[in-house]
Design a protein around this motif. Structure first.
Motif: not given
Length: 297
Positions: A256-284
């Motif tokens: 029951h801990a809210e992590l709104p900033v983390t959830a927003s960052a997660l959505a951006c990482f998911e978008e980058a992964e879907a764009a073909g960057l799954a195997d790139a460094d996280a800094t991509a």
């Protein structure tokens, strides 16, 4: 000492290399056996299953991608829990949910083996040099038994509590850094009107109070990519980073801990992964966001 490394992705391979470099007899197993090739070429012995690896080893270091992989490797037909575990020491360095560490650890202990969790801070470079940060959970006696191995892998070791505590601490450690990579991309976006050279911009941002230590190693690479160079070597994969953010959000919800900033960052990482960057460094995620066309003109 005979040490088995179960899971030889980027981090598992680096840990195996470190253990060989300090004189251990190392065995390896990986679901994709091709990933054990460089290690066997260097002197490690490959095994056909996790169970065979365990039975040939005194200590087993486990480094797996996620909770699903952990359940499969421990509980599968030829998994760790199907082996003769009595008297062995298992050190699990995976980044998974705390409850997964607790249930797996209990199952290992029921078979007469010692179990310690030690998810680690640091990427492939520190792993090869024995400079990881071990975040340890487990019974005191088991941790004491694991210390000689952990001390060869880690520059700092913190025993933070019982099983599940290390996993909790690891999620907390990774969360701010991964959120930062997305925030950096956004910072770079609002700097576009300045038309500063990428290396100068990164140099300025790096010399500020809000910049993490990781920028010392990744800043120059980020600047080169912003300037048009290809993506550099992957130290911490974007897909793995996305998994860690998702795990943090899931664990937060469970307590029951809210992590709104983390959830927003997660959505951006998911978008980058879907764009073909799954195997790139996280800094991509940073460089992609900075180059991403604005949604509104």
């Amino acid at each position: 000492m005979k040490i088995g490394v179960c899971g030889t992705g980027r981090m598992g391979s680096s840990i195996a290399q470190r253990l060989m470099s300090v004189g251990h007899e190392v065995g390896v197993w990986n679901r994709n056996s091709a990933k054990t090739g460089p290690l066997t070429d260097a002197g490690a012995k490959a095994y056909a299953s996790p169970a065979e690896l365990v039975e040939a080893s005194e200590v087993i270091v486990v480094m797996l991608l996620n909770d699903a992989a952990t359940e499969a490797v421990y509980r599968g037909p030829n998994g760790i829990l199907k082996s003769k575990l009595a008297g062995k020491l298992v050190i699990d360095m995976s980044t998974v949910r705390p409850d997964t560490m607790q249930t797996i650890g209990a199952a290992v202990a029921q078979q007469g083996a010692a179990f310690v969790e030690s998810p680690v801070g640091g990427s492939t470079g520190p792993a090869k040099e024995g400079k990881l940060f071990g975040l340890v959970g487990g019974a005191k006696a088991d941790v004491t038994r694991a210390m000689p191995v952990l001390e060869q892998l880690c520059r700092r070791i913190e025993h933070v509590g019982e099983l599940g505590s290390g996993a909790t601490m690891k999620l907390a450690v990774n969360l701010p850094l991964l959120v930062y990579w997305q925030a950096l991309g956004e910072a770079l976006t609002i700097c576009k009107p300045l038309n500063l050279p990428a290396d100068r911009l990164i140099d300025i941002l790096s010399d500020t109070a809000g910049t993490p230590t990781a920028m010392k190693g990744r800043g120059a690479v980020i600047a080169k990519v912003l300037g048009g160079a290809p993506l550099g070597e992957t130290a911490f994969g974007l897909s793995a980073a996305k998994k860690d953010l998702a795990t943090a959000v899931q664990f937060g919800a469970s307590i029951h801990a809210e992590l709104p900033v983390t959830a927003s960052a997660l959505a951006c990482f998911e978008e980058a992964e879907a764009a073909g960057l799954a195997d790139a460094d996280a800094t991509a995620v940073s460089t992609r966001w900075a180059k991403r066309p604005s949604a509104k003109k």
